[in-house]
Enzyme design. Structure first.
Site, mmCIF file in Angstrom:
data_model
loop_
_atom_site.group_PDB
_atom_site.id
_atom_site.type_symbol
_atom_site.label_atom_id
_atom_site.label_comp_id
_atom_site.label_asym_id
_atom_site.label_seq_id
_atom_site.Cartn_x
_atom_site.Cartn_y
_atom_site.Cartn_z
ATOM 1 N N ASP A 145 -11.608 14.752 -23.245
ATOM 2 C CA ASP A 145 -10.575 14.757 -22.193
ATOM 3 C C ASP A 145 -10.705 13.532 -21.281
ATOM 4 O O ASP A 145 -9.785 13.204 -20.535
ATOM 5 C CB ASP A 145 -10.625 16.050 -21.363
ATOM 6 C CG ASP A 145 -11.963 16.329 -20.694
ATOM 7 O OD1 ASP A 145 -12.881 15.488 -20.789
ATOM 8 O OD2 ASP A 145 -12.098 17.408 -20.073
ATOM 9 N N GLU A 146 -11.857 12.852 -21.333
ATOM 10 C CA GLU A 146 -12.060 11.706 -20.431
ATOM 11 C C GLU A 146 -11.139 10.538 -20.755
ATOM 12 O O GLU A 146 -10.977 9.636 -19.938
ATOM 13 C CB GLU A 146 -13.520 11.258 -20.458
ATOM 14 C CG GLU A 146 -14.437 12.344 -19.943
ATOM 15 C CD GLU A 146 -15.791 11.838 -19.468
ATOM 16 O OE1 GLU A 146 -15.936 10.630 -19.234
ATOM 17 O OE2 GLU A 146 -16.693 12.674 -19.341
ATOM 18 N N TYR B 116 -17.962 4.572 -21.228
ATOM 19 C CA TYR B 116 -17.974 5.665 -22.213
ATOM 20 C C TYR B 116 -16.547 6.030 -22.627
ATOM 21 O O TYR B 116 -16.181 6.006 -23.798
ATOM 22 C CB TYR B 116 -18.699 6.905 -21.651
ATOM 23 C CG TYR B 116 -18.346 8.164 -22.399
ATOM 24 C CD1 TYR B 116 -18.805 8.357 -23.698
ATOM 25 C CD2 TYR B 116 -17.497 9.129 -21.854
ATOM 26 C CE1 TYR B 116 -18.451 9.483 -24.431
ATOM 27 C CE2 TYR B 116 -17.138 10.259 -22.564
ATOM 28 C CZ TYR B 116 -17.616 10.433 -23.850
ATOM 29 O OH TYR B 116 -17.243 11.535 -24.581
ATOM 30 N N LYS C 101 -14.319 5.428 -26.133
ATOM 31 C CA LYS C 101 -13.785 6.582 -26.874
ATOM 32 C C LYS C 101 -12.266 6.445 -27.032
ATOM 33 O O LYS C 101 -11.714 6.785 -28.079
ATOM 34 C CB LYS C 101 -14.113 7.901 -26.146
ATOM 35 C CG LYS C 101 -15.562 8.335 -26.237
ATOM 36 C CD LYS C 101 -16.022 8.669 -27.644
ATOM 37 C CE LYS C 101 -15.480 9.991 -28.148
ATOM 38 N NZ LYS C 101 -15.952 10.260 -29.553
HETATM 39 O O1 DAU Z 1 -15.255 16.028 -20.342
HETATM 40 C C1 DAU Z 1 -15.923 15.843 -21.545
HETATM 41 C C2 DAU Z 1 -17.120 15.004 -21.298
HETATM 42 O O2 DAU Z 1 -18.079 15.797 -20.634
HETATM 43 C C3 DAU Z 1 -17.701 14.396 -22.561
HETATM 44 O O3 DAU Z 1 -16.755 13.551 -23.143
HETATM 45 C C4 DAU Z 1 -18.967 13.607 -22.219
HETATM 46 O O4 DAU Z 1 -19.562 13.121 -23.402
HETATM 47 C C5 DAU Z 1 -19.926 14.516 -21.493
HETATM 48 O O5 DAU Z 1 -21.085 13.791 -21.117
HETATM 49 C C6 DAU Z 1 -19.282 15.157 -20.283
HETATM 50 O O6 DAU Z 1 -19.054 14.170 -19.236
HETATM 51 P P1 DAU Z 1 -19.359 14.441 -17.708
HETATM 52 O O7 DAU Z 1 -19.637 13.138 -17.057
HETATM 53 O O8 DAU Z 1 -18.323 15.312 -17.087
HETATM 54 O O9 DAU Z 1 -20.715 15.344 -17.866
HETATM 55 P P2 DAU Z 1 -22.086 15.357 -17.043
HETATM 56 O O10 DAU Z 1 -22.862 16.532 -17.517
HETATM 57 O O11 DAU Z 1 -22.772 14.038 -17.041
HETATM 58 O O12 DAU Z 1 -21.604 15.642 -15.544
HETATM 59 C C7 DAU Z 1 -20.816 16.763 -15.226
HETATM 60 C C8 DAU Z 1 -20.477 16.654 -13.755
HETATM 61 O O13 DAU Z 1 -21.689 16.834 -12.998
HETATM 62 C C9 DAU Z 1 -19.941 15.299 -13.326
HETATM 63 O O14 DAU Z 1 -18.974 15.482 -12.301
HETATM 64 C C10 DAU Z 1 -21.154 14.570 -12.762
HETATM 65 C C11 DAU Z 1 -21.975 15.703 -12.159
HETATM 66 N N1 DAU Z 1 -23.447 15.501 -12.168
HETATM 67 C C12 DAU Z 1 -24.038 15.199 -13.358
HETATM 68 C C13 DAU Z 1 -25.396 14.991 -13.424
HETATM 69 C C14 DAU Z 1 -26.070 14.647 -14.716
HETATM 70 C C15 DAU Z 1 -24.174 15.652 -10.998
HETATM 71 O O15 DAU Z 1 -23.630 15.957 -9.915
HETATM 72 N N2 DAU Z 1 -25.524 15.447 -11.069
HETATM 73 C C16 DAU Z 1 -26.161 15.107 -12.223
HETATM 74 O O16 DAU Z 1 -27.416 14.907 -12.179
#
Ligand code: DAU
Length: 304
Positions: free
Chosen positions: A94-95, A117, A121
């Site tokens: 969805d990104e 990223y 994609k």
């Molecule tokens: O939406 C689909 C995507 O979801 C995928 O395409 C990506 O491969 C996948 O990594 C994921 O992306 P996000 O950036 O949304 O996922 P992430 O788990 O890194 O972060 C989720 C949310 O949490 C985002 O708003 C950032 C926040 N976050 C993340 C981390 C790792 C924090 O607040 N603290 C953190 O330490």
């Protein structure tokens, strides 16, 4: 299955299926045409490209692997599919649509990726579409929302927070924690991909979003409850550069083909926390290995 086994890939992740009839593992990269040819040697009638560098923070720090895997890797797979006249499904995200404050993205929404990223994609998606238009390759694209569940590398929000909560470490919330994500259990997304492979039309894109949206801080609070951790562990840290505020997917098109998500976020999150509690053998080598150095670089803190 062809897999490069990068930092986030391990043989332990497919131990449950490794003896299944029809399953074979080839160690290699999708950007390596020899490895791809070896993986396609016999009995294969479709390519599903799950391979990706997935972590947005890593793409901000070091974009090169993202360009290689998403652009070059997708190209090599598309060429292999074209040569063999194979069905092709691209697993996307969805990104590619960027952030949406209100409403929901459909497959017709403009593509406005914001990180290295998501930009790479998006490039891969466009290349897939070009192979359909130019060479009539029977290719479809599935765009998923945020996946979660067992075996997820702990750089991602949910496993990171669960393991930190269990260890008494700080819970690093980016910015104000009010960013919203549309959570889909990995088993639901896997079924959506299988559904598109079997029933999707060539040349079409299908969104597959989870049933529930939630702000990050709410996810973290629920993890604290499920792990008996403390709210004092929450630490608001510097925001991710270019951080997308909200993702939201309309999945009407794939639902019309007969797919629907089955796992509500509340249940899936509780099950996921239980899985991490019970499967110390899986995460212990990760948390004591290279991941520690990554965590220090990314968060400027040492894990306990
Ligand atoms: O939406 C689909 C995507 O979801 C995928 O395409 C990506 O491969 C996948 O990594 C994921 O992306 P996000 O950036 O949304 O996922 P992430 O788990 O890194 O972060 C989720 C949310 O949490 C985002 O708003 C950032 C926040 N976050 C993340 C981390 C790792 C924090 O607040 N603290 C953190 O330490």
């Amino acid at each position: 299955m062809l897999d490069k086994l990068t930092y986030a890939g391990r043989k332990e992740n497919f131990q449950d299926v490794k003896d299944d009839p029809g399953f074979e593992f080839v160690h290699g990269a999708i950007e390596d045409s020899n490895a791809v040819a070896e993986a396609l040697e016999d009995g294969i009638d479709a390519i599903v490209n799950f391979a990706a560098e997935t972590h947005v923070d890593r793409s901000i720090a070091e974009p090169d692997a993202f360009v290689r895997t998403h652009a070059l890797g997708t190209y090599v797979l598309l060429e292999a599919a074209r040569e063999r006249e194979m069905r092709y499904v691209q697993v996307s995200t969805d990104e590619v649509y960027g952030s949406i404050d209100e409403g929901t993205f459909t497959e017709e929404s403009p593509l406005r990726p914001s990180s290295p990223y998501s930009a790479t994609k998006t490039g891969a998606d466009l290349l897939v579409q070009s192979y359909f238009h130019t060479y009539e390759l029977p290719a479809s694209i599935v765009r998923g929302s945020n996946n979660y569940g067992p075996y997820q590398y702990p750089e991602k929000l949910i496993p990171l927070m669960v393991l930190n909560a269990l260890h008494g470490d700080k819970l690093p919330v980016y910015g104000d924690g009010m960013q919203v994500r549309n959570w889909i259990h990995a088993t639901d997304f896997a079924r959506a991909i299988g559904h598109v492979l079997a029933h999707g039309k060539a040349g079409e894109v299908y969104n597959a979003g989870g049933p529930d949206e939630q702000a990050n801080i709410e996810v973290v609070r629920r993890i604290i409850e499920l792990t008996d951790a403390s709210e004092d562990q929450i630490e608001y840290v510097k925001d991710r550069p270019g951080h997308d505020r909200r993702y939201s997917l309309s999945s009407e098109k794939v639902r019309a083909l007969g797919w629907a998500p089955r796992v509500r976020f509340e249940d899936g999150l509780a099950e996921t926390v239980a899985w991490y509690r019970e499967n110390v053998w899986w995460w212990k080598p990760i948390r004591s290995g290279d991941y520690r150095a990554y965590y220090e670089r990314q968060y400027g803190k040492t894990l306990s």
